[in-house]
Write a protein that holds these residues in place. Structure first.
Motif, mmCIF file in Angstrom:
data_model
loop_
_atom_site.group_PDB
_atom_site.id
_atom_site.type_symbol
_atom_site.label_atom_id
_atom_site.label_comp_id
_atom_site.label_asym_id
_atom_site.label_seq_id
_atom_site.Cartn_x
_atom_site.Cartn_y
_atom_site.Cartn_z
ATOM 1 N N LEU A 197 -22.900 -9.131 -0.919
ATOM 2 C CA LEU A 197 -22.969 -11.395 -0.201
ATOM 3 C C LEU A 197 -22.146 -12.373 -1.142
ATOM 4 O O LEU A 197 -21.744 -13.018 -0.143
ATOM 5 C CB LEU A 197 -24.437 -11.438 -0.656
ATOM 6 N N ALA A 198 -22.286 -12.150 -2.305
ATOM 7 C CA ALA A 198 -21.742 -13.111 -3.498
ATOM 8 C C ALA A 198 -20.088 -13.327 -2.589
ATOM 9 O O ALA A 198 -18.976 -14.216 -2.273
ATOM 10 C CB ALA A 198 -21.206 -12.880 -4.653
ATOM 11 N N PHE A 199 -19.228 -11.839 -2.179
ATOM 12 C CA PHE A 199 -18.131 -11.803 -2.205
ATOM 13 C C PHE A 199 -17.824 -13.015 -1.056
ATOM 14 O O PHE A 199 -17.153 -13.126 -0.711
ATOM 15 C CB PHE A 199 -17.402 -10.846 -2.266
ATOM 16 N N SER A 200 -18.450 -12.329 -0.083
ATOM 17 C CA SER A 200 -18.428 -12.854 1.684
ATOM 18 C C SER A 200 -17.726 -14.124 1.588
ATOM 19 O O SER A 200 -17.525 -14.651 2.130
ATOM 20 C CB SER A 200 -19.270 -12.167 2.536
ATOM 21 N N TRP A 201 -18.928 -15.012 1.050
ATOM 22 C CA TRP A 201 -19.440 -17.037 0.894
ATOM 23 C C TRP A 201 -17.671 -17.106 0.109
ATOM 24 O O TRP A 201 -17.443 -17.909 0.118
ATOM 25 C CB TRP A 201 -19.998 -16.757 0.257
ATOM 26 N N PHE A 202 -17.818 -16.235 -0.736
ATOM 27 C CA PHE A 202 -16.824 -16.760 -1.544
ATOM 28 C C PHE A 202 -15.527 -16.627 -1.385
ATOM 29 O O PHE A 202 -14.357 -17.474 -1.743
ATOM 30 C CB PHE A 202 -16.865 -15.633 -2.921
ATOM 31 N N ASN A 203 -15.383 -15.466 -0.762
ATOM 32 C CA ASN A 203 -14.388 -15.464 -0.102
ATOM 33 C C ASN A 203 -13.823 -15.908 0.969
ATOM 34 O O ASN A 203 -12.429 -16.485 1.737
ATOM 35 C CB ASN A 203 -14.378 -13.483 1.182
ATOM 36 N N GLY A 248 -18.358 -4.996 -3.602
ATOM 37 C CA GLY A 248 -17.674 -6.269 -3.672
ATOM 38 C C GLY A 248 -15.855 -6.559 -2.666
ATOM 39 O O GLY A 248 -15.728 -7.835 -2.002
ATOM 40 N N PHE A 249 -15.467 -5.654 -3.515
ATOM 41 C CA PHE A 249 -14.216 -5.247 -2.805
ATOM 42 C C PHE A 249 -13.587 -5.729 -1.123
ATOM 43 O O PHE A 249 -13.543 -5.676 -0.158
ATOM 44 C CB PHE A 249 -13.551 -3.998 -3.319
ATOM 45 N N ASN A 250 -15.231 -4.318 -0.862
ATOM 46 C CA ASN A 250 -15.237 -4.248 0.207
ATOM 47 C C ASN A 250 -15.937 -5.321 1.144
ATOM 48 O O ASN A 250 -15.570 -5.681 2.247
ATOM 49 C CB ASN A 250 -16.097 -2.973 0.639
ATOM 50 N N ALA A 251 -16.512 -6.276 1.046
ATOM 51 C CA ALA A 251 -16.401 -7.268 1.487
ATOM 52 C C ALA A 251 -15.532 -8.804 1.603
ATOM 53 O O ALA A 251 -15.483 -8.884 3.131
ATOM 54 C CB ALA A 251 -17.724 -8.291 0.570
ATOM 55 N N ILE A 252 -14.284 -8.334 0.274
ATOM 56 C CA ILE A 252 -13.708 -9.215 1.178
ATOM 57 C C ILE A 252 -12.498 -8.945 1.811
ATOM 58 O O ILE A 252 -12.091 -9.167 3.090
ATOM 59 C CB ILE A 252 -12.188 -9.046 -0.271
ATOM 60 N N VAL A 297 -10.105 0.950 13.906
ATOM 61 C CA VAL A 297 -10.329 1.004 12.784
ATOM 62 C C VAL A 297 -10.707 1.360 11.412
ATOM 63 O O VAL A 297 -11.324 1.893 10.167
ATOM 64 C CB VAL A 297 -9.030 2.352 12.321
ATOM 65 N N HIS A 298 -9.490 -0.050 11.561
ATOM 66 C CA HIS A 298 -11.093 -1.248 9.885
ATOM 67 C C HIS A 298 -12.355 -1.223 10.182
ATOM 68 O O HIS A 298 -12.795 -1.521 8.910
ATOM 69 C CB HIS A 298 -9.665 -2.617 10.406
ATOM 70 N N GLY A 299 -12.437 -1.121 11.929
ATOM 71 C CA GLY A 299 -14.018 -1.823 11.770
ATOM 72 C C GLY A 299 -14.443 -0.668 11.298
ATOM 73 O O GLY A 299 -15.747 -0.595 9.965
ATOM 74 N N LEU A 300 -14.065 0.377 11.352
ATOM 75 C CA LEU A 300 -14.335 1.727 10.529
ATOM 76 C C LEU A 300 -14.788 2.163 8.896
ATOM 77 O O LEU A 300 -15.153 2.292 7.933
ATOM 78 C CB LEU A 300 -13.790 3.459 10.640
ATOM 79 N N GLY A 301 -13.299 1.315 8.517
ATOM 80 C CA GLY A 301 -13.345 0.938 7.410
ATOM 81 C C GLY A 301 -14.263 0.400 6.323
ATOM 82 O O GLY A 301 -14.857 0.772 5.673
ATOM 83 N N THR A 302 -14.336 -0.638 6.777
ATOM 84 C CA THR A 302 -15.371 -1.749 6.807
ATOM 85 C C THR A 302 -17.439 -1.103 6.465
ATOM 86 O O THR A 302 -17.738 -1.642 5.410
ATOM 87 C CB THR A 302 -15.926 -3.231 7.454
ATOM 88 N N LEU A 303 -17.652 -0.228 6.636
ATOM 89 C CA LEU A 303 -19.127 0.168 6.270
ATOM 90 C C LEU A 303 -18.448 1.711 5.637
ATOM 91 O O LEU A 303 -19.159 2.559 6.245
ATOM 92 C CB LEU A 303 -19.795 -0.283 7.654
ATOM 93 N N ALA A 353 -27.448 -2.767 -5.418
ATOM 94 C CA ALA A 353 -26.049 -2.811 -6.146
ATOM 95 C C ALA A 353 -24.257 -3.392 -4.931
ATOM 96 O O ALA A 353 -23.583 -3.390 -5.131
ATOM 97 C CB ALA A 353 -25.850 -1.075 -6.612
ATOM 98 N N ALA A 354 -24.806 -2.317 -3.539
ATOM 99 C CA ALA A 354 -23.595 -2.773 -2.547
ATOM 100 C C ALA A 354 -24.244 -4.021 -2.079
ATOM 101 O O ALA A 354 -22.817 -4.544 -1.954
ATOM 102 C CB ALA A 354 -24.475 -1.471 -1.523
ATOM 103 N N GLN A 355 -24.934 -4.396 -1.485
ATOM 104 C CA GLN A 355 -25.185 -5.522 -0.828
ATOM 105 C C GLN A 355 -25.071 -7.100 -1.459
ATOM 106 O O GLN A 355 -24.905 -8.137 -1.214
ATOM 107 C CB GLN A 355 -26.319 -5.654 0.153
ATOM 108 N N VAL A 356 -25.490 -7.448 -2.861
ATOM 109 C CA VAL A 356 -25.233 -7.953 -3.527
ATOM 110 C C VAL A 356 -24.012 -8.958 -4.072
ATOM 111 O O VAL A 356 -23.717 -9.534 -3.377
ATOM 112 C CB VAL A 356 -26.574 -8.270 -5.115
#
Length: 426
Positions: free
Chosen positions: A66-72, A127-131, A19-25, A60-63
Motif C-alpha cells: 500500500l505504502a509503496f503503491s501510493w509513493f510510487n 514493497g518492491f512488488n508494489a513498484i 505474463v507481467h500480470g502473473l508476476g504482479t501477484l 507484512a505483505a500488503q502494508v
C-alpha cells in the motif's frame, strides 16, 4: 506524417502483459497458498507463531504494498518506468533466492527467528512488488484498454496456477521441504521471465506505435507544451482523482469485499453435508474441501470473470457502481456459511447449511470479483485525458491495493462477529 496503426501480431504484446500480470501477484499468491508449509512444517513446534501466521503474513505483505503503491505515484522512483521495473524485479528475485535457502535449512531450533525473518522478507518482497505492479499498469495504460485487462487477467491466472502448483508439489514430492524448494523456485523463474520479456517490448512495432503516439500527442498539442522536459508541469492529481472517482470506487469496493472474505473467512469454512465415508467422491472432496472450494474455485472463477470482462464490457462505465456495490452482500452470506475460525466458539447460527449452495456462492463471488475488477481497471484510464492515462492507471493500481489492505483489516472482525454473545439462544 501519420503512423499507420500496426497490429499486435500473434498477440505478442497482449501475452507479454499477461505474463507481467502473473508476476504482479506471484509473491502474494505463493506465500498465502503455501500455508501448510509454514504452519504445519516450519512452525509446527511453535504454535504461538503458527496460529497467527496468516494475519501477520497479510499485514507484512500488503502494508508495504500500500505504502509503496501510493509513493510510487507521487515520487517517480528512478525517473523512468524501465528503471523501476528492472530494479524491483531484481530485488524480488533475490528475496525468492533467500526464501528457497530458508526452505533448504533446518530451522526447527529457531522458529522465532524463522518467523520474523520470513515476515521481513515478505515485507520487502511486496514493497518492491508494489513498484513493479504499478509501473506495469502505467505501461499498459499507454495501450488500448484491453491491454490493461491483460495485466488483470494475468494476475487472476496467477492465483489458479499457484493453487494447482501447490497441490501438485504436495502430491508428487516426498516431503514438504522438497515441495517448498521446487515451489518457490518456480516463482523465481516467473519473475525472471517478466524481466526478460519487458526488454522485448520496444522491439515490437505495435508497442512502439502507441508509445510514439503518446509522445506525439504531447508534442503537437500546444496545451501540453508545458509537459515537455524543458519546462515540466505538475501532474494534476486532484483533477485525475475527480474524473476517475467512480471507477476508483469500483476498483476499491471490489477488492475490499473480496479480501474481507478471501482467504481469511473463505479458508475457514468447513464442510457440513459431505462425509468422509460417503463414497469415493465425497471422501476425495472432504479431504480437499478447502483447496477445491476456496483457493481453486476463487482463482479459477476470477480468471473466467476477467475473460468475460474482456469479451463483453457490461455493465457500462455508468452502471458498474451498481454491480460492484451489490457484491457487499457476499460478506454476510459467507459469515452465515459454516465459518469456524480457529480458537473461537461460533454462536451465530449457520443458515447456509448445504455445501453445494456454499460452493455455488463461492463460484459467483469469484467470478464477480474478476469481472468487476477487470472492468474497473479497464475503464479508469478512459476517464481522463490521454496524457494522464498512465497516471490514472497507476492510481487505479494503488486503489486496488488500498481495497486489499482495507479488506484484510476488516476480515479480522469476521471471527468476532460470528462468536458474539449476542447470538446465543437464537
Amino acid at each position: 506524417m501519420d503512423l499507420a496503426p500496426p497490429k499486435d501480431r500473434w498477440r505478442l504484446i497482449y501475452i507479454t502483459l499477461l505474463v507481467h500480470g502473473l508476476g504482479t501477484l506471484t509473491a502474494w499468491n505463493m506465500f498465502i497458498t503455501a500455508r501448510d508449509y509454514f504452519v504445519s512444517y516450519k512452525l509446527k513446534d511453535a504454535p504461538q507463531y503458527a496460529n497467527n501466521f496468516m494475519p501477520y503474513l497479510g499485514w507484512a505483505a500488503q502494508v508495504p504494498n500500500l505504502a509503496f503503491s501510493w509513493f510510487n505515484i507521487f515520487v517517480k522512483i528512478g525517473g523512468n518506468l524501465t528503471t523501476r521495473i528492472v530494479w524491483s524485479l531484481c530485488m524480488e528475485v533475490l528475496i525468492f533466492v533467500v526464501t528457497v535457502v530458508l526452505a533448504m535449512v533446518d530451522s526447527s531450533q529457531w522458529p522465532e527467528i524463522f518467523f520474523w525473518l520470513t515476515m521481513v522478507l515478505v515485507f520487502f518482497l511486496n514493497g518492491f512488488n508494489a513498484i513493479f505492479q504499478n509501473t506495469v499498469y502505467g505501461v499498459a495504460a499507454r495501450l488500448p484498454p484491453q491491454y490493461t485487462g491483460a495485466v488483470v487477467l494475468g494476475s487472476n491466472i496467477c492465483g489458479t496456477l499457484v493453487a494447482f502448483l501447490e497441490w501438485g508439489s504436495a502430491s508428487f514430492t516426498g516431503s514438504q521441504r522438497t515441495s517448498a524448494i521446487y515451489y518457490f523456485i518456480v516463482g523465481m523463474f516467473v519473475l525472471l521471465i517478466c524481466f526478460d520479456t519487458y526488454f522485448a517490448l520496444p522491439l515490437n512495432r505495435f508497442y512502439r506505435y502507441h508509445e510514439t503516439l503518446q509522445e506525439r500527442t504531447l508534442r503537437v498539442n500546444p496545451a501540453l507544451a508545458a509537459n515537455q522536459p524543458a519546462a515540466p508541469k505538475r501532474t494534476p492529481y486532484a483533477l485525475i482523482l475527480k474524473q476517475a472517482a467512480v471507477q476508483l470506487y469500483n476498483i476499491f469496493i471490489v477488492f475490499f469485499v473480496t479480501l474481507t472474505i478471501f482467504p481469511t473467512v473463505h479458508s475457514d469454512i468447513h464442510p457440513m453435508t459431505f462425509k468422509a465415508d460417503g463414497g469415493a467422491f465425497d471422501s476425495f472432496l472432504h479431504a480437499n474441501f478447502v483447496r477445491l472450494t476456496c483457493f481453486i474455485t476463487f482463482n479459477m472463477m476470477a480468471m473466467i470473470g476477467n475473460i468475460t470482462a474482456s469479451a463483453v464490457q457490461f455493465p457500462s462505465p455508468k452502471w458498474l457502481w451498481l454491480f460492484t456495490t451489490i457484491r457487499i452482500l457476499f460478506i454476510p452470506l459467507f459469515l452465515l456459511s459454516n465459518y469456524l475460525p480457529a480458537g473461537r466458539e461460533r454462536t451465530l447460527p449457520v443458515l447456509v447449511t448445504n455445501d453445494w449452495a456454499y460452493w455455488a456462492l463461492a463460484v459467483v463471488m469469484g467470478w464477480s470479483s474478476g469481472h468487476g475488477s477487470s472492468l474497473g481497471m479497464m475503464y479508469v484510464s478512459g476517464t481522463v485525458a490521454p496524457e494522464h492515462a498512465a497516471t490514472a492507471g497507476m492510481i487505479g493500481g494503488a486503489t486496488l491495493v488500498t481495497g486489499i489492505v482495507t479488506g484484510i483489516t476488516f476480515s479480522r472482525f469476521g471471527a468476532e462477529i460470528v462468536s458474539m454473545d449476542l447470538w446465543r439462544g437464537m
